[in-house]
Design a protein around this motif. Structure first.
Motif, mmCIF file in Angstrom:
data_model
loop_
_atom_site.group_PDB
_atom_site.id
_atom_site.type_symbol
_atom_site.label_atom_id
_atom_site.label_comp_id
_atom_site.label_asym_id
_atom_site.label_seq_id
_atom_site.Cartn_x
_atom_site.Cartn_y
_atom_site.Cartn_z
ATOM 1 N N THR A 148 31.123 2.062 -19.321
ATOM 2 C CA THR A 148 32.431 1.856 -18.694
ATOM 3 C C THR A 148 33.091 3.185 -18.346
ATOM 4 O O THR A 148 33.685 3.346 -17.269
ATOM 5 N N LEU A 149 32.986 4.159 -19.254
ATOM 6 C CA LEU A 149 33.532 5.489 -18.964
ATOM 7 C C LEU A 149 32.756 6.162 -17.838
ATOM 8 O O LEU A 149 33.334 6.885 -17.012
ATOM 9 N N GLY A 150 31.430 5.935 -17.793
ATOM 10 C CA GLY A 150 30.622 6.466 -16.697
ATOM 11 C C GLY A 150 31.057 5.916 -15.352
ATOM 12 O O GLY A 150 30.967 6.596 -14.323
ATOM 13 N N GLN A 151 31.583 4.679 -15.372
ATOM 14 C CA GLN A 151 32.087 4.054 -14.143
ATOM 15 C C GLN A 151 33.525 4.452 -13.846
ATOM 16 O O GLN A 151 34.067 4.099 -12.792
ATOM 17 N N GLY A 152 34.181 5.150 -14.791
ATOM 18 C CA GLY A 152 35.554 5.594 -14.590
ATOM 19 C C GLY A 152 36.609 4.532 -14.850
ATOM 20 O O GLY A 152 37.762 4.695 -14.469
ATOM 21 N N ASN A 153 36.260 3.459 -15.555
ATOM 22 C CA ASN A 153 37.187 2.354 -15.801
ATOM 23 C C ASN A 153 37.849 2.522 -17.168
ATOM 24 O O ASN A 153 37.400 1.961 -18.171
ATOM 25 N N THR A 154 38.924 3.301 -17.241
ATOM 26 C CA THR A 154 39.550 3.618 -18.522
ATOM 27 C C THR A 154 40.303 2.436 -19.126
ATOM 28 O O THR A 154 40.419 2.324 -20.344
ATOM 29 N N LYS A 155 40.837 1.563 -18.282
ATOM 30 C CA LYS A 155 41.561 0.397 -18.798
ATOM 31 C C LYS A 155 40.623 -0.526 -19.555
ATOM 32 O O LYS A 155 40.934 -1.003 -20.658
ATOM 33 N N LYS A 156 39.461 -0.785 -18.977
ATOM 34 C CA LYS A 156 38.491 -1.636 -19.670
ATOM 35 C C LYS A 156 37.979 -0.930 -20.922
ATOM 36 O O LYS A 156 37.747 -1.577 -21.956
ATOM 37 N N ALA A 157 37.817 0.391 -20.870
ATOM 38 C CA ALA A 157 37.349 1.142 -22.034
ATOM 39 C C ALA A 157 38.285 0.951 -23.221
ATOM 40 O O ALA A 157 37.838 0.782 -24.363
ATOM 41 N N ALA A 158 39.597 0.947 -22.974
ATOM 42 C CA ALA A 158 40.568 0.729 -24.046
ATOM 43 C C ALA A 158 40.390 -0.651 -24.670
ATOM 44 O O ALA A 158 40.480 -0.816 -25.896
ATOM 45 N N TYR A 195 45.501 -3.695 -27.347
ATOM 46 C CA TYR A 195 44.116 -3.705 -26.865
ATOM 47 C C TYR A 195 43.167 -4.417 -27.826
ATOM 48 O O TYR A 195 42.013 -4.640 -27.498
ATOM 49 N N MET A 196 43.685 -4.764 -29.019
ATOM 50 C CA MET A 196 42.871 -5.498 -29.989
ATOM 51 C C MET A 196 42.927 -7.012 -29.765
ATOM 52 O O MET A 196 42.239 -7.763 -30.452
ATOM 53 N N LYS A 197 43.759 -7.429 -28.814
ATOM 54 C CA LYS A 197 43.807 -8.853 -28.497
ATOM 55 C C LYS A 197 42.433 -9.303 -28.011
ATOM 56 O O LYS A 197 41.868 -8.722 -27.087
ATOM 57 N N PRO A 198 41.865 -10.335 -28.649
ATOM 58 C CA PRO A 198 40.484 -10.725 -28.294
ATOM 59 C C PRO A 198 40.338 -11.115 -26.833
ATOM 60 O O PRO A 198 41.122 -11.903 -26.310
ATOM 61 N N ASP A 199 39.345 -10.545 -26.209
ATOM 62 C CA ASP A 199 39.014 -10.821 -24.814
ATOM 63 C C ASP A 199 37.597 -11.372 -24.795
ATOM 64 O O ASP A 199 36.634 -10.647 -25.074
ATOM 65 N N ALA A 200 37.468 -12.647 -24.487
ATOM 66 C CA ALA A 200 36.166 -13.317 -24.574
ATOM 67 C C ALA A 200 35.117 -12.631 -23.711
ATOM 68 O O ALA A 200 33.946 -12.505 -24.104
#
Length: 453
Positions: free
Chosen positions: A83-93, A231-236
Motif C-alpha cells: 500500500t505504501l509502495g502505491q502511495g496510498n497513505t489513508k489505506k495504510a493507516a 483507524y482501529m475500527k474494523p474494516d471487513a
C-alpha cells in the motif's frame, strides 16, 4: 535517504543485507527465549527432568500463540508495504489500525484458553502428575499474559513494513536481556525473590517490555501514515486482505504446533525420546528462525517492488533471498553437526542425551531444504501466492512428515530399529517439499512477474 526512498532505490542486494541483519538477529533472539528457559530449567536441583518434559508439552501452544500473532503481522507487513509502495497513505493507516484491533481479539481467545483449557491439554500428552502440575502452571501464565508476544509480533511487522527493522531488533534485544537476567533469579530464587521453579521460566515479562518499547517506536517513527483509535475500527475489506496474505502464514505456523503435538503423541511410548525431541526442536527453531528473519526481509522488499511494478527488483529479491538463505542454513548445519554434545550439556539432557544427539545428527541434514522452503513461502506471500505457501506448509508439517514418522515409530517400538529411524522422516519430507516449491516458484514467476511491463 528516507525509508521510503530506500525501499524504492537502494540496490536489492544491499537492501536485503541492511534490512536482513537486524531481522535475523530479532528472530534469533526470539528463539533464544525458549533455549534459555530450557537451559536454566534443565539445571534445576530438583525435578529438572520432569520440568523439561513439561516445557516440551507446553511448547506447541506457545508456538500457536506466536503463529496467530506473527501470521496476522505477516499479512499486515505485506499489505502495508504494498500500500505504501502505491502511495496510498489513508489505506495504510487503516491497515495498521485494523491489525491492532485483530491483536485484541487474538489476546481475548488466548486468555480464555489460559483460564479454562490448559490442564486438559497437558493431560492429553502425559499421565505423570508432576509433569501435569508443572506444565499447567507454566502454560497458564503464558496464556494469561500473552498480550506481550501478540502485540510485539504486530508492532515488529509494522516497523519492518516501513524498512525500520533495526528498531524491532532493539525491542527484541531488550526483551531477551530482561528474560536472561530474570530467569535464574525467578527459577532458582535469588535474593528476596522466592524460588518459583518452572513457573519462573515464563518469558512474559520480557515480551511485555518488548511490546511496550516497539509501540513507542511505532508511534514516533512510522510517520508515513496517521495513527489513531479511529483507524482501529474494523474494516471487513482490509481484514480480508490482511488474512488473504496472513492466513496461510498462520496456518503454516500453526501446523508447526500441530506437528510438535502429534510428534509428542507418537513418541509417548518413550518419555526420554519425547523430551529429546522437544529440546532439539528448540535448537532447530534457532536455526530456522534465521531463515524466518530473512523471509521477513524478502517479503516486504518484493511486496514493495510488486506494488511499484518493478520486475527487476522482484527478480533480484528472489535471487538474493534464496542465496542468502542457503548460506545461513549451511552455517546452521555446521554448528549443529559439530557441537551436538555441547548443546546436550547446556540442557543437562540426562537420560535424553543419547536420543538428543541422535536427533541433532540426522534432522539437521534437512536445514538446507527447510530454509529454502521458508524463503519460497516469503516470496509467495509477497506476490499474492498464499495458496502455494499453504501447500508447502501442509507438505512439510502434516501430509508427509506425520505419516512417515508414525510408520517409522512402529518399527522403533517393536525393537526392529532404533528411535533414530523416526528422525529420518524430517530430511525426507523437506527434500520432497523443496522440489514442489521450486515448481511453484517457476509458475509464479511466469504468471505474476514476467507479465509486468
Amino acid at each position: 535517504m528516507t525509508e521510503s526512498n530506500k525501499m524504492k532505490e537502494m540496490p536489492v542486494k544491499k537492501l536485503m543485507v541492511q534490512m536482513g541483519i537486524p531481522m535475523i538477529l530479532s528472530m534469533a533472539l526470539q528463539a533464544v527465549y525458549n533455549i534459555v528457559d530450557s537451559a536454566f530449567v534443565g539445571n534445576m536441583k530438583v525435578g529438572s527432568e520432569a520440568a523439561l518434559n513439561a516445557l516440551t508439552l507446553v511448547f506447541p501452544v506457545q508456538m500457536l500463540m506466536v503463529a496467530v500473532g506473527i501470521g496476522t503481522g505477516v499479512g499486515t507487513n505485506a499489505l502495508l508495504a504494498r500500500t505504501l509502495g502505491q502511495g496510498n497513505t489513508k489505506k495504510a493507516a487503516k491497515v495498521a489500525g485494523n491489525s491492532l484491533f485483530l491483536g485484541g481479539i487474538i489476546y481475548a481467545v488466548c486468555l480464555l484458553f489460559g483460564i479454562a483449557g490448559v490442564k486438559a491439554y497437558i493431560s492429553s500428552q502425559t499421565v505423570d502428575p508432576e509433569v501435569i502440575s508443572m506444565g499447567t502452571s507454566y502454560l497458564r501464565i503464558c496464556c494469561v499474559i500473552s498480550f506481550g508476544i501478540i502485540f510485539f509480533s504486530l508492532f515488529e511487522k509494522l516497523l519492518q513494513a516501513t524498512g525500520r527493522s533495526l528498531y524491532s531488533t532493539i525491542g527484541q534485544v531488550v526483551g531477551a536481556v530482561i528474560n536472561i537476567i530474570l530467569d535464574p533469579v525467578m527459577i532458582y530464587g535469588i535474593g528476596p525473590v522466592p524460588e518459583m521453579g518452572v513457573k519462573g521460566a515464563a518469558t512474559v515479562i520480557g515480551q511485555v517490555a518488548s511490546a511496550v518499547l516497539l509501540f513507542l517506536f511505532h508511534m514516533k517513527l512510522n510517520q508515513e501514515f496517521e495513527h489513531g483509535v479511529e483507524y482501529m475500527k474494523p474494516d471487513a475489506g482490509i481484514i480480508k486482505e490482511i488474512y488473504a496474505i496472513g492466513l496461510p502464514a498462520i496456518i503454516a505456523q500453526a501446523l508447526m504446533s500441530i506437528m510438535v503435538y502429534v510428534m509428542n503423541l507418537i513418541l509417548k511410548f518413550s518419555p526420554s525420546a519425547q523430551t529429546a525431541y522437544g529440546l532439539f526442536y528448540k535448537v532447530q527453531q534457532f536455526v530456522l528462525f534465521l531463515a524466518f528473519g530473512l523471509r521477513d526481509t524478502i517479503t516486504p522488499i518484493i511486496a514493495f517492488a510488486y506494488g511499484m511494478g518493478s520486475k527487476k527488483r522482484i527478480k533480484d529479491g528472489i535471487k538474493y533471498g534464496l542465496l542468502y538463505t542457503a548460506a545461513l542454513m549451511i552455517f546452521g548445519i555446521i554448528i549443529t553437526e559439530v557441537f551436538p554434545g555441547a548443546f546436550a550439556t547446556l540442557f543437562n539432557a540426562g537420560q535424553s542425551r543419547e536420543y538428543f544427539i541422535g536427533a541433532m545428527r540426522i534432522i539437521s541434514i534437512s536445514f538446507i531444504f527447510a530454509g529454502i522452503n521458508v524463503a519460497y513461502q516469503g516470496i509467495y506471500q509477497a506476490l499474492d501466492g498464499g495458496i502455494e505457501s499453504l501447500v508447502i506448509s501442509l507438505l512439510r508439517q502434516l501430509v508427509i512428515i506425520l505419516p512417515l514418522a508414525g510408520i517409522f515409530s512402529i518399527f522403533a517400538r517393536n525393537g526392529q530399529m532404533g528411535i533414530s529411524l523416526i528422525w529420518w522422516a524430517f530430511p525426507i519430507t523437506e527434500m520432497i517439499a523443496c522440489l514442489v516449491g521450486y515448481v511453484f516458484l517457476k509458475r509464479i514467476r511466469k504468471n505474476k512477474v514476467n507479465v509486468l511491463n
